[in-house]
Scaffold this motif. Structure first.
Motif, short mmCIF file in Angstrom:
data_model
loop_
_atom_site.label_atom_id
_atom_site.label_comp_id
_atom_site.label_asym_id
_atom_site.label_seq_id
_atom_site.Cartn_x
_atom_site.Cartn_y
_atom_site.Cartn_z
N LEU A 109 -10.73 -20.36 50.53
CA LEU A 109 -9.97 -19.79 48.96
C LEU A 109 -10.92 -19.44 48.32
N ILE A 110 -11.08 -20.90 47.74
CA ILE A 110 -11.96 -21.70 46.70
C ILE A 110 -13.60 -20.98 46.82
N VAL A 111 -13.76 -21.30 47.73
CA VAL A 111 -15.27 -20.63 47.69
C VAL A 111 -15.53 -19.38 47.76
N TRP A 112 -14.51 -18.39 48.10
CA TRP A 112 -13.99 -17.22 48.56
C TRP A 112 -14.00 -16.54 46.91
N SER A 113 -13.03 -17.08 46.01
CA SER A 113 -13.02 -16.48 44.73
C SER A 113 -14.53 -16.27 43.96
N PHE A 114 -15.06 -17.83 44.10
CA PHE A 114 -16.20 -17.87 43.40
C PHE A 114 -17.59 -16.97 43.54
N TYR A 115 -16.97 -16.71 44.89
CA TYR A 115 -18.15 -15.99 45.55
C TYR A 115 -18.10 -14.16 45.44
N ARG A 116 -16.71 -14.13 45.12
CA ARG A 116 -16.45 -12.72 44.35
C ARG A 116 -17.07 -12.33 42.64
#
Length: 120
Positions: A109-116
């Motif tokens: 979720l951390i990686v996904w949030s940076f991607y978003r």
């Protein structure tokens, strides 16, 4: 699974005639800890799995985390219930699987949030 663990605690309490605590019974202490440990870890893991699903990530990620959580909690409960106060494969592997679900879910979720944020 929580209802089964609750039932096991209640059954042990009735058979040992103990209403609070473990009364010094190792078997009762084991099922109490299996139940308590479930309630300590599972809510966070479920929130992470829900957030993974709501974020629109692949369904395979949700299923992989869910399967690992169910397997891990089952192994842990079995290991702790059958080997109260002692080491067992079920207890150790169940703990590791549960921690992995929380770690992978969190990092994902951390990686996904940076991607978003980067693509917005």
């Amino acid at each position: 699974m929580l209802l089964m663990l609750s039932y096991l605690v209640s059954r042990q309490r009735l058979s040992k005639k103990v209403s609070l605590g473990d009364g010094g019974h190792k078997e009762l202490a084991g099922v109490i800890r299996a139940h308590a440990n479930f309630t300590e870890y599972v809510p966070l893991a479920l929130v992470l799995i829900l957030m993974t699903e709501l974020s629109g990530q692949g369904v395979w990620q949700v299923h992989a985390l869910g399967i690992a959580l169910v397997l891990g909690r089952g192994l842990h409960a079995y290991g702790l219930s059958t080997h109260p106060g002692g080491k067992s494969f079920g207890r150790m592997s169940g703990t590791m699987l549960t921690w992995l679900v929380i770690l992978i879910g969190s990092l994902n979720l951390i990686v996904w949030s940076f991607y978003r944020v980067g693509s917005a």
